[in-house]
Design a protein around this motif. Sequence first.
Motif, short mmCIF file in Angstrom:
data_model
loop_
_atom_site.label_atom_id
_atom_site.label_comp_id
_atom_site.label_asym_id
_atom_site.label_seq_id
_atom_site.Cartn_x
_atom_site.Cartn_y
_atom_site.Cartn_z
N LYS A 69 0.82 -1.21 0.00
CA LYS A 69 0.00 0.00 0.00
C LYS A 69 0.85 1.27 0.00
O LYS A 69 0.53 2.25 -0.64
CB LYS A 69 -0.93 -0.01 1.22
CG LYS A 69 -1.96 1.10 1.20
CD LYS A 69 -2.98 0.93 2.31
CE LYS A 69 -4.04 2.01 2.24
NZ LYS A 69 -5.03 1.89 3.32
N THR A 70 1.97 1.28 0.75
CA THR A 70 2.80 2.47 0.82
C THR A 70 4.20 2.17 0.28
O THR A 70 4.65 1.02 0.29
CB THR A 70 2.93 2.98 2.27
OG1 THR A 70 3.68 2.02 3.04
CG2 THR A 70 1.56 3.15 2.92
N LYS A 71 4.89 3.21 -0.15
CA LYS A 71 6.25 3.04 -0.69
C LYS A 71 7.22 2.55 0.38
O LYS A 71 8.21 1.88 0.07
CB LYS A 71 6.75 4.33 -1.32
CG LYS A 71 6.84 5.53 -0.40
CD LYS A 71 7.31 6.77 -1.14
CE LYS A 71 7.32 8.01 -0.27
NZ LYS A 71 8.17 7.95 0.89
N ASN A 72 6.94 2.87 1.65
CA ASN A 72 7.83 2.43 2.73
C ASN A 72 7.79 0.92 2.92
O ASN A 72 8.73 0.32 3.44
CB ASN A 72 7.43 3.10 4.06
CG ASN A 72 7.50 4.61 3.98
OD1 ASN A 72 6.58 5.24 3.47
ND2 ASN A 72 8.58 5.19 4.45
N LYS A 102 14.89 4.10 14.49
CA LYS A 102 14.68 4.44 13.08
C LYS A 102 14.95 3.23 12.19
O LYS A 102 14.20 2.96 11.24
CB LYS A 102 15.58 5.61 12.67
CG LYS A 102 15.48 6.00 11.20
CD LYS A 102 14.08 6.47 10.82
CE LYS A 102 14.01 6.89 9.36
NZ LYS A 102 12.63 7.23 8.93
N THR A 103 16.00 2.48 12.51
CA THR A 103 16.33 1.29 11.72
C THR A 103 15.23 0.24 11.83
O THR A 103 14.83 -0.36 10.83
CB THR A 103 17.67 0.69 12.21
OG1 THR A 103 18.69 1.69 12.10
CG2 THR A 103 18.06 -0.52 11.38
N VAL A 104 14.72 0.04 13.04
CA VAL A 104 13.62 -0.91 13.24
C VAL A 104 12.40 -0.48 12.43
O VAL A 104 11.75 -1.30 11.77
CB VAL A 104 13.25 -1.03 14.75
CG1 VAL A 104 12.05 -1.96 14.93
CG2 VAL A 104 14.42 -1.53 15.55
N SER A 105 12.12 0.81 12.43
CA SER A 105 10.98 1.36 11.69
C SER A 105 11.11 1.08 10.19
O SER A 105 10.13 0.69 9.54
CB SER A 105 10.89 2.87 11.94
OG SER A 105 9.79 3.43 11.26
N VAL A 106 12.32 1.25 9.66
CA VAL A 106 12.56 1.02 8.22
C VAL A 106 12.43 -0.47 7.90
O VAL A 106 11.84 -0.85 6.88
CB VAL A 106 13.95 1.56 7.82
CG1 VAL A 106 14.30 1.13 6.39
CG2 VAL A 106 13.99 3.08 7.92
N ILE A 107 12.97 -1.34 8.75
CA ILE A 107 12.86 -2.79 8.53
C ILE A 107 11.40 -3.23 8.51
O ILE A 107 10.99 -4.05 7.68
CB ILE A 107 13.63 -3.56 9.63
CG1 ILE A 107 15.15 -3.36 9.46
CG2 ILE A 107 13.31 -5.06 9.58
CD1 ILE A 107 15.99 -3.92 10.60
N LEU A 108 10.60 -2.65 9.41
CA LEU A 108 9.18 -3.01 9.49
C LEU A 108 8.37 -2.41 8.34
O LEU A 108 7.25 -2.86 8.07
CB LEU A 108 8.60 -2.56 10.82
CG LEU A 108 9.12 -3.29 12.06
CD1 LEU A 108 8.66 -2.59 13.33
CD2 LEU A 108 8.65 -4.75 12.07
N GLY A 109 8.90 -1.37 7.69
CA GLY A 109 8.18 -0.74 6.60
C GLY A 109 7.12 0.23 7.08
O GLY A 109 6.14 0.50 6.37
N HIS A 110 7.31 0.77 8.31
CA HIS A 110 6.37 1.77 8.80
C HIS A 110 6.52 3.07 8.03
O HIS A 110 7.64 3.43 7.63
CB HIS A 110 6.61 2.03 10.30
CG HIS A 110 6.11 0.92 11.18
ND1 HIS A 110 6.56 0.71 12.46
CD2 HIS A 110 5.19 -0.04 10.96
CE1 HIS A 110 5.93 -0.32 12.99
NE2 HIS A 110 5.10 -0.80 12.10
N SER A 111 5.41 3.80 7.87
CA SER A 111 5.47 5.05 7.11
C SER A 111 6.16 6.16 7.88
O SER A 111 6.68 7.10 7.30
CB SER A 111 4.06 5.49 6.70
OG SER A 111 3.22 5.57 7.83
N ASN A 112 6.16 6.06 9.22
CA ASN A 112 6.92 7.03 10.02
C ASN A 112 7.34 6.39 11.34
O ASN A 112 6.75 5.40 11.79
CB ASN A 112 6.12 8.31 10.27
CG ASN A 112 4.77 8.03 10.92
OD1 ASN A 112 4.71 7.59 12.06
ND2 ASN A 112 3.70 8.27 10.18
N ILE A 113 8.36 6.96 11.95
CA ILE A 113 8.95 6.36 13.14
C ILE A 113 7.99 6.42 14.34
O ILE A 113 8.08 5.59 15.25
CB ILE A 113 10.30 7.04 13.48
CG1 ILE A 113 11.07 6.21 14.52
CG2 ILE A 113 10.10 8.47 13.94
CD1 ILE A 113 12.48 6.67 14.75
#
Length: 308
Positions: A189-192, A270-281
């Motif tokens: 659904k999102t680019k992240n 922040k790294t965990v957020s990117v791995i999970l593919g969250h749209s924001n931290i």
Amino acid sequence: MTNQTKISAIINLWKEDKKQYVKKSSLSAYQLLIDNHLLPIFGNKHEVVETEVQDFVFTKLDEGLSQKTIKDILIVLKMILKFGMKNKLIDYHQFDIKFPTERENNGIEVLSKANQKKIMNYAQEHFTFKNLGIYICLSAGIRIGEICALTWEDIDTETGVIHINKTIQRIYIIEDCDRHTELILDSPKTKNSIRDIPMSRDLQKMLKPIKKVVNSSFYILTNDIKPTEPRTYRNYYKRLMKELNMPELKFHGLRHSFATRCIESNCDYKTVSVILGHSNISTTLNLYVHPNMEQKKKCIDQMFRCLK
């Protein structure tokens, strides 16, 4: 403005307009909320006033809907009403809806470290492609639709990276009088959510010999050209958890467990957020970062050391 346009008619016009901009899966989600909640209450009305919306909220809370679900419904309602106003079909005045204070915070469901190890060991010792999928979810924190859509070509065992770029879901389709469901393979659904996740050494070691002999276009969970759908895989997971005498935990709890282990290991948020593919931290922080008393005491001690 005096207008006789019914909300149901505005909804139909809004859906036709929305088709041009949103994914089929998003439109399907809107349709379910509209059919189940909005049309029965507001469909025959010619306007929507704040008191009616507030009563609607209390009714839905009494029916057992969560605040999040009700807020999602209101987002759709506001989009429809703003569309109606823009096209001079209805008057719309922004409403301010109140929700009761949520006194209970049940938190997220996660596996204990011992149970997570037990499941991962079982998956290694009793290899099947479906068990491998559960091991991957606990090692990479991916969603059920993402693991169902994962093919061997998405696995790079040389660099040790999993490429997440698609998802599978069953959606609800309404076309005129025809109502049915469809299994669709689509981009997230999102680019992240399109992301690369490094494998653990154990996972890379497990996948390397398999990757050499499988068809790269096959889906991992079936090792076949046809995928399995999330509902089927969720049922398999439930049976396995029961067989292993595990506590009842939704499939999404595997993702929560992965994220919780990352936070417990003092990984960068922040790294965990990117791995999970969250749209924001902030999504990651709100879900997983809950300092305990020991951490809070350490924070206070550090602050006073700085003062001295």
